[in-house]
Design a protein around this motif. Structure first.
Motif, PDB file in Angstrom:
ATOM      1  N   SER A  94     -14.260  72.124  67.746  1.00  0.00           N
ATOM      2  CA  SER A  94     -15.425  72.223  66.870  1.00  0.00           C
ATOM      3  C   SER A  94     -16.696  72.342  67.707  1.00  0.00           C
ATOM      4  N   ILE A  95     -17.792  72.631  67.011  1.00  0.00           N
ATOM      5  CA  ILE A  95     -19.097  72.810  67.660  1.00  0.00           C
ATOM      6  C   ILE A  95     -19.998  71.645  67.284  1.00  0.00           C
ATOM      7  N   ILE A  96     -20.691  71.113  68.278  1.00  0.00           N
ATOM      8  CA  ILE A  96     -21.690  70.063  68.057  1.00  0.00           C
ATOM      9  C   ILE A  96     -23.044  70.642  68.465  1.00  0.00           C
ATOM     10  N   ILE A  97     -24.034  70.533  67.596  1.00  0.00           N
ATOM     11  CA  ILE A  97     -25.392  70.934  67.976  1.00  0.00           C
ATOM     12  C   ILE A  97     -26.325  69.766  67.715  1.00  0.00           C
ATOM     13  N   ASP A  98     -27.432  69.748  68.436  1.00  0.00           N
ATOM     14  CA  ASP A  98     -28.465  68.754  68.162  1.00  0.00           C
ATOM     15  C   ASP A  98     -29.741  69.487  67.792  1.00  0.00           C
ATOM     16  N   VAL A  99     -30.742  68.750  67.321  1.00  0.00           N
ATOM     17  CA  VAL A  99     -32.021  69.354  66.951  1.00  0.00           C
ATOM     18  C   VAL A  99     -33.181  68.578  67.571  1.00  0.00           C
ATOM     19  N   SER A 100     -32.904  67.858  68.642  1.00  0.00           N
ATOM     20  CA  SER A 100     -33.931  66.991  69.234  1.00  0.00           C
ATOM     21  C   SER A 100     -34.938  67.795  70.048  1.00  0.00           C
ATOM     22  N   GLY A 101     -36.091  67.187  70.304  1.00  0.00           N
ATOM     23  CA  GLY A 101     -37.191  67.870  70.962  1.00  0.00           C
ATOM     24  C   GLY A 101     -37.139  67.881  72.471  1.00  0.00           C
ATOM     25  N   ILE A 102     -36.104  67.300  73.069  1.00  0.00           N
ATOM     26  CA  ILE A 102     -35.905  67.303  74.521  1.00  0.00           C
ATOM     27  C   ILE A 102     -34.507  67.827  74.797  1.00  0.00           C
ATOM     28  N   LYS A 103     -34.384  68.690  75.796  1.00  0.00           N
ATOM     29  CA  LYS A 103     -33.096  69.343  75.985  1.00  0.00           C
ATOM     30  C   LYS A 103     -32.422  69.021  77.318  1.00  0.00           C
ATOM     31  N   SER A 104     -33.122  68.968  78.425  1.00  0.00           N
ATOM     32  CA  SER A 104     -32.475  68.836  79.730  1.00  0.00           C
ATOM     33  C   SER A 104     -31.570  67.619  79.811  1.00  0.00           C
ATOM     34  N   LYS A 105     -32.119  66.463  79.502  1.00  0.00           N
ATOM     35  CA  LYS A 105     -31.343  65.227  79.632  1.00  0.00           C
ATOM     36  C   LYS A 105     -30.213  65.186  78.610  1.00  0.00           C
ATOM     37  N   VAL A 106     -30.472  65.642  77.400  1.00  0.00           N
ATOM     38  CA  VAL A 106     -29.452  65.611  76.353  1.00  0.00           C
ATOM     39  C   VAL A 106     -28.280  66.519  76.716  1.00  0.00           C
ATOM     40  N   VAL A 107     -28.578  67.766  77.093  1.00  0.00           N
ATOM     41  CA  VAL A 107     -27.515  68.716  77.435  1.00  0.00           C
ATOM     42  C   VAL A 107     -26.733  68.246  78.656  1.00  0.00           C
ATOM     43  N   GLU A 108     -27.447  67.797  79.673  1.00  0.00           N
ATOM     44  CA  GLU A 108     -26.785  67.350  80.900  1.00  0.00           C
ATOM     45  C   GLU A 108     -25.919  66.113  80.648  1.00  0.00           C
ATOM     46  N   ASP A 109     -26.458  65.141  79.946  1.00  0.00           N
ATOM     47  CA  ASP A 109     -25.705  63.897  79.709  1.00  0.00           C
ATOM     48  C   ASP A 109     -24.458  64.148  78.875  1.00  0.00           C
ATOM     49  N   ILE A 110     -24.595  64.908  77.790  1.00  0.00           N
ATOM     50  CA  ILE A 110     -23.440  65.137  76.919  1.00  0.00           C
ATOM     51  C   ILE A 110     -22.373  65.965  77.619  1.00  0.00           C
ATOM     52  N   ASN A 111     -22.770  67.002  78.333  1.00  0.00           N
ATOM     53  CA  ASN A 111     -21.782  67.826  79.032  1.00  0.00           C
ATOM     54  C   ASN A 111     -21.080  67.077  80.165  1.00  0.00           C
ATOM     55  N   SER A 112     -21.679  65.980  80.607  1.00  0.00           N
ATOM     56  CA  SER A 112     -21.065  65.217  81.700  1.00  0.00           C
ATOM     57  C   SER A 112     -19.798  64.486  81.257  1.00  0.00           C
ATOM     58  N   PHE A 113     -19.651  64.241  79.950  1.00  0.00           N
ATOM     59  CA  PHE A 113     -18.451  63.535  79.478  1.00  0.00           C
ATOM     60  C   PHE A 113     -17.718  64.283  78.362  1.00  0.00           C
ATOM     61  N   LEU A 114     -18.230  65.433  77.941  1.00  0.00           N
ATOM     62  CA  LEU A 114     -17.609  66.166  76.842  1.00  0.00           C
ATOM     63  C   LEU A 114     -16.296  66.817  77.298  1.00  0.00           C
ATOM     64  N   PRO A 115     -15.208  66.627  76.546  1.00  0.00           N
ATOM     65  CA  PRO A 115     -13.931  67.245  76.920  1.00  0.00           C
ATOM     66  C   PRO A 115     -13.961  68.756  76.700  1.00  0.00           C
ATOM     67  N   GLU A 116     -12.994  69.450  77.276  1.00  0.00           N
ATOM     68  CA  GLU A 116     -12.945  70.901  77.219  1.00  0.00           C
ATOM     69  C   GLU A 116     -12.737  71.439  75.807  1.00  0.00           C
ATOM     70  N   ASP A 117     -12.151  70.623  74.919  1.00  0.00           N
ATOM     71  CA  ASP A 117     -11.860  71.115  73.574  1.00  0.00           C
ATOM     72  C   ASP A 117     -13.007  70.880  72.590  1.00  0.00           C
ATOM     73  N   LEU A 118     -14.183  70.535  73.112  1.00  0.00           N
ATOM     74  CA  LEU A 118     -15.388  70.423  72.297  1.00  0.00           C
ATOM     75  C   LEU A 118     -16.508  71.220  72.950  1.00  0.00           C
ATOM     76  N   GLU A 119     -17.424  71.721  72.113  1.00  0.00           N
ATOM     77  CA  GLU A 119     -18.544  72.495  72.661  1.00  0.00           C
ATOM     78  C   GLU A 119     -19.858  71.970  72.107  1.00  0.00           C
TER      79      GLU A 119
END
Length: 285
Positions: A94-119
């Motif tokens: 499945s796809i997860i999106i956010d709508v927050s006003g800051i992107k660098s830390k959010v994208v980096e932090d989530i991708n650091s632990f997100l498994p391959e079967d999630l995007e």
């Protein structure tokens, strides 16, 4: 861009102004289901009574397992925390999106632990209102506004196309792709700085009773965004502090030029500054 079928199960996490408005706008696409999650039961009940969502929940585990797309409308740090706590609850592929006003830390932090079967796809709808909460949600709040997508190397083109297609279908005029870092740098200037200036101007008032008798349209316009969500904007400012400090320092240089010209009664320099900013303003709008 390919034509998409929006018969999807969509879950919106956080039924505040943006989350509820997103749910209302998404309903126009006639998805299979629009479900909402919010820890506040009263908020869920209001969203249900206003037909913003089809079903509402205060617990997320079961419903996330059925979501093709999860839209997280929480503060940046809460967004990361929510994904981490529910990492085993999301539907595979499945796809997860956010709508927050800051992107660098959010994208980096989530991708650091997100498994391959999630995007995870970082996004930022450039829309809002002075009032917050589900009661002020509108299905047309995004009409004619900009939607920023900050893709990472993990994002698939077909999923980026899907999110872009959804954004355009629910009213966004422009969909812009940029890096998380560039997003945060630009947003420090175009979004955070206006709030800094409005807050500083209001903070500098020494006697409110005197000010009330001399307020015109320009003061109201400049200070409109001083009606601020304290917790949210304190977080946005501090998480994006490096970029924001640079913009504040640049503004201080401009303010100092004007202050010096005023102090010296230098009309020529002031006229030159005003002509320059008038030209720049017309170029932007």
């Amino acid at each position: 861009m390919e034509d998409h079928d929006f018969r999807l199960n969509i879950v919106v996490v956080g039924l505040g102004l943006i989350g509820s408005s997103f749910a209302m706008a998404l309903k126009k696409l006639k998805p299979k289901n629009i479900w909402g999650i919010d820890k506040d039961k009263d908020t869920v009940d209001i969203a249900l009574s206003k037909n913003i969502i089809d079903k509402g929940f205060t617990s997320e585990r079961y419903i996330l397992k059925t979501a093709d797309i999860t839209v997280i409308a929480l503060y940046p740090e809460n967004t990361v925390e929510f994904v981490k706590e529910n990492i085993k609850n999301f539907k595979k592929n499945s796809i997860i999106i956010d709508v927050s006003g800051i992107k660098s830390k959010v994208v980096e932090d989530i991708n650091s632990f997100l498994p391959e079967d999630l995007e995870f796809i970082g996004t930022h709808p450039m829309a809002g209102r002075e009032n917050r909460g589900v009661k002020y949600a509108r299905d047309d709040i995004f009409n004619g506004t900009n939607y920023v997508i900050t893709p990472s190397c993990r994002n698939k083109e077909k999923n980026l196309d899907l999110i872009e297609s959804i954004a355009k279908k629910i009213g966004f005029k422009n969909v812009v792709y940029t890096s998380p870092k560039e997003h945060d740098d630009m947003i420090a200037f175009t979004s955070q700085m206006p709030h800094v200036l409005a807050a500083a101007l209001i903070d500098s008032i020494t006697d409110e009773s005197d000010v009330n008798l001399f307020i015109g349209g320009s003061f109201k316009d400049v200070t409109r965004v001083a009606l601020i969500n304290p917790e949210l904007w304190a977080e946005l400012f501090t998480v994006n502090s490096d970029a924001l400090i640079g913009k504040i320092e640049k503004f201080e240089e401009s303010l100092d030029r004007i202050r010096t010209a005023v102090k010296l009664k230098d009309r020529q320099t002031l006229c030159a500054i005003f002509k320059d900013v008038t030209y720049k303003r017309k170029q932007i709008f």
